[in-house]
Design an enzyme around this catalytic site. Structure first.
Site, short mmCIF file in Angstrom:
data_model
loop_
_atom_site.label_atom_id
_atom_site.label_comp_id
_atom_site.label_asym_id
_atom_site.label_seq_id
_atom_site.Cartn_x
_atom_site.Cartn_y
_atom_site.Cartn_z
N ASN A 1 0.87 -1.17 0.00
CA ASN A 1 0.00 0.00 0.00
C ASN A 1 0.91 1.22 0.00
O ASN A 1 1.45 1.61 1.04
CB ASN A 1 -0.89 -0.03 1.24
CG ASN A 1 -1.88 1.11 1.27
OD1 ASN A 1 -1.86 1.99 0.41
ND2 ASN A 1 -2.75 1.11 2.27
N ARG B 1 -2.51 -2.09 -3.47
CA ARG B 1 -3.73 -1.31 -3.28
C ARG B 1 -3.65 -0.07 -4.17
O ARG B 1 -2.65 0.65 -4.13
CB ARG B 1 -3.83 -0.88 -1.81
CG ARG B 1 -5.05 -0.05 -1.59
CD ARG B 1 -5.16 0.46 -0.18
NE ARG B 1 -6.36 1.26 -0.10
CZ ARG B 1 -6.51 2.29 0.70
NH1 ARG B 1 -5.54 2.65 1.51
NH2 ARG B 1 -7.62 2.97 0.72
N HIS C 1 -13.07 2.52 0.16
CA HIS C 1 -13.06 1.41 1.14
C HIS C 1 -13.64 0.15 0.51
O HIS C 1 -14.12 -0.74 1.22
CB HIS C 1 -13.90 1.72 2.39
CG HIS C 1 -13.37 2.83 3.25
ND1 HIS C 1 -14.20 3.75 3.83
CD2 HIS C 1 -12.12 3.15 3.63
CE1 HIS C 1 -13.47 4.60 4.54
NE2 HIS C 1 -12.20 4.25 4.43
N ARG D 1 -12.78 14.80 8.19
CA ARG D 1 -13.52 15.21 6.99
C ARG D 1 -14.94 15.60 7.36
O ARG D 1 -15.57 14.96 8.21
CB ARG D 1 -13.58 14.06 5.97
CG ARG D 1 -12.25 13.69 5.37
CD ARG D 1 -12.45 12.72 4.21
NE ARG D 1 -11.19 12.13 3.80
CZ ARG D 1 -10.90 10.83 3.87
NH1 ARG D 1 -11.80 9.98 4.32
NH2 ARG D 1 -9.74 10.39 3.48
N GLU E 1 -8.37 -5.75 4.94
CA GLU E 1 -8.18 -5.33 3.55
C GLU E 1 -6.98 -6.02 2.92
O GLU E 1 -7.01 -6.37 1.74
CB GLU E 1 -8.03 -3.80 3.49
CG GLU E 1 -9.35 -3.09 3.71
CD GLU E 1 -9.21 -1.63 4.09
OE1 GLU E 1 -9.03 -1.36 5.29
OE2 GLU E 1 -9.28 -0.78 3.21
#
Ligand code: ADP
Length: 397
Positions: A7, A89, A178, A237, A380
Site C-alpha cells: 500500500n 492497493r 473502502h 472530513r 483489507e
C-alpha cells in the site's frame, strides 16, 4: 503461496507478506519518510526492528523491504523468488476497473488515466508498482482498486444530478471508496448467513468512514462519492456538505477552492466539532468528563451514520443484516449502541452484554431482533492477497 501486499502512499509504503489461503502474516512493516531520509519498521510476530535506510525514491523503499524479508536474522524467506505475487492497493480505478487486474502496460496506462480522479493517491500507487517491477520483473503483480466493489451501483445511485456533460466528458459521478473492506465484509457476511441472497448495510467506521448498501453480494449504493470527502462526518472530513458553503467561505475569506477543500478534508469532521481530537477514544473520554463539544461531535456522528442506515434500508426495501467494521466499528461499543438507538423503528435490537465485544467477530443483536447485527473485523490486506492469488492462479491455467 506467498503474496506481498503493498500500500504505497506519497511518502510511505506499508507491506505485508501473507498466505492468502490461511491469512497468516509472516512479516509486515512500514517505510516512512521516503524522499526525505527513510525509515523502515519491520515486524515479525512480536519482534520489531527499526532501521534508518536512505530512501530517495519508492524504489529504494521496495529494495529495503525485499532485503529485510530475506535477511538471515530479521527475514522470513530465503530468497525473493519465494514471493509468488505482489498485490497493490490502488485508490482510484475510475470507470475502467470493476475488478482487480493483473498489471500490464494497458493496466498501468488505465491507472494513469485515473490520476485526475485520484490526484493524491494514484501517482503514489503507480510509484509502488513501478518500483516493484524494477526490482522483481518476473513476479506477477496485481492491482486491487478501492473503487472496484462499488462499480455494480445502478445509475440512480452513482449519477449526480448535474449537467450530463460532466459525466460524459469528465467521468464525474459517485465512485465510493473502502471497496476492498466492504467486499471483504460482504463475503464474510455471506458465509455467516449461509447464503449470498440477502440484503445488508455495512458500516466501515474508522478515521475515514463509509457505508455501503449490498444486495446479493453486490454493492447498490455507498456514501463516499467522487472523492472520500462525501458521506458521514469523519475524523477530520466534513462528510456531505452544501456546496454553497465552499462558495461562501472562499468569497468571504479570499480562500482558494483548493485551500477550502483541504480545510474540509483535514480540519473538519469530529475534530472540528469537538475542538479536541479526531480520535474517537479521546472524544469518548472527553464526553465522559462532561465536555459538551465532544458530546456534540459523537452525537452528530451517531445521528448521521444512523440516517444513512435508514436511507439504505429504504433503498434496499428492508435489510437482513447490519455490520460494523474498522477501528470505531470494531472497538467502540458506545458508537454501535448510539447508532442502533435510532434504528428501533426497523426492529434492530442489540444485546448490551454482547455489544461489549472489541475487535472480534460477534453477533451483537438479540434473538428477536428483526435485523442481525454483527461486528466483523475487516482485513483489507487479506482481501488484496486473495484477489491477487485468484488472478495469478487463473492466469497460470
Ligand atoms: P483508518 O481509517 O485510518 O484506517 P481505523 O479503521 O484504524 O482508521 O480507525 C481509527 C479510529 O478507530 C480512530 O478514531 C480510533 O480512535 C478508533 N478506535 C480504535 N480503537 C478504539 C476504541 N477502543 N474505542 C473507540 N475508538 C477506537
Amino acid at each position: 503461496m506467498n503474496v506481498l501486499v503493498i500500500n504505497a502512499g506519497s511518502s510511505s509504503l506499508k507491506y505485508q507478506l501473507m498466505n492468502p489461503e490461511t491469512g497468516d502474516v509472516s512479516a509486515k512493516g512500514l517505510c516512512e519518510r521516503i524522499y526525505i531520509d527513510g525509515r523502515l519498521t519491520h515486524k515479525v510476530g512480536d519482534k520489531k526492528v527499526v532501521k534508518d535506510i536512505p530512501m530517495p525514491t519508492h524504489s529504494e523503499a521496495i529494495q529495503a523491504v525485499l532485503e529485510i524479508l530475506v535477511d538471515p536474522v530479521d527475514g522470513v524467506i530465503k530468497s525473493v523468488d519465494e514471493i509468488d505475487a505482489v498485490g497493490h492497493r490502488v485508490l482510484h480505478g475510475g470507470m475502467k476497473f470493476s475488478d482487480s487486474c493483473i498489471i500490464d502496460d494497458a493496466c498501468i496506462e488505465a491507472i494513469e488515466a485515473c490520476i485526475p480522479l485520484g490526484p493524491l493517491h494514484n501517482p503514489a500507487n503507480l510509484m509502488g508498482i513501478r518500483a516493484c517491477q524494477a526490482v522483481m520483473p518476473n513476479t506477477p503483480q496485481v492491482a486491487v482498486f478501492d473503487t472496484a466493489f462499488h462499480m455494480t451501483m445502478p445509475p440512480k445511485a452513482y449519477r449526480y444530478a448535474i449537467p450530463t456533460e460532466y459525466y460524459k466528458n469528465d467521468d464525474i459521478r459517485r465512485y465510493g471508496f473502502h471497496g476492498t473492506s466492504h467486499k471483504y465484509i460482504a463475503r464474510r457476511a455471506a458465509e455467516l448467513m449461509g447464503t449470498k441472497n440477502f440484503k445488508m448495510v455495512n458500516c466501515h467506521l474508522g478515521n475515514g468512514s463509509s457505508l455501503s448498501a449490498v444486495k446479493d453480494g453486490k454493492c447498490q449504493d455507498t456514501s463516499m462519492g467522487l472523492s472520500p470527502l462525501a458521506g458521514v462526518p469523519m475524523g477530520t472530513r466534513s462528510g456531505d456538505i452544501d456546496a454553497c458553503v465552499v462558495q461562501f467561505i472562499c468569497n468571504k475569506y479570499g480562500m482558494s477552492v483548493d485551500d477550502c477543500l483541504t480545510m474540509l478534508n483535514k480540519k473538519s469532521g469530529v475534530l472540528a466539532l469537538s475542538g479536541v481530537s479526531s480520535d474517537f477514544r479521546d472524544l469518548c473520554a472527553g464526553a465522559e468528563a462532561g465536555n459538551e463539544d465532544c458530546k456534540l461531535a459523537l452525537d452528530k456522528f451517531y445521528y448521521e451514520v444512523a440516517k444513512y442506515v435508514g436511507a439504505y434500508t429504504a433503498a434496499l426495501n428492508g435489510i437482513d443484516m447490519l455490520t460494523f467494521t474498522a477501528g470505531v466499528g470494531e472497538n467502540d461499543a458506545d458508537a454501535r449502541a448510539g447508532i442502533c438507538s435510532y434504528l428501533g423503528f426497523m426492529g434492530v435490537k442489540i444485546d448490551p452484554e454482547k455489544n461489549k465485544i472489541r475487535g472480534q467477530e460477534m453477533k451483537i443483536s438479540t434473538e428477536d431482533s428483526a435485523v442481525q447485527v454483527w461486528v466483523i473485523p475487516t482485513n483489507e490486506e487479506l482481501m488484496i492477497a486473495q484477489d491477487t492469488a485468484e488472478l495469478v492462479n487463473a492466469a497460470k491455467k
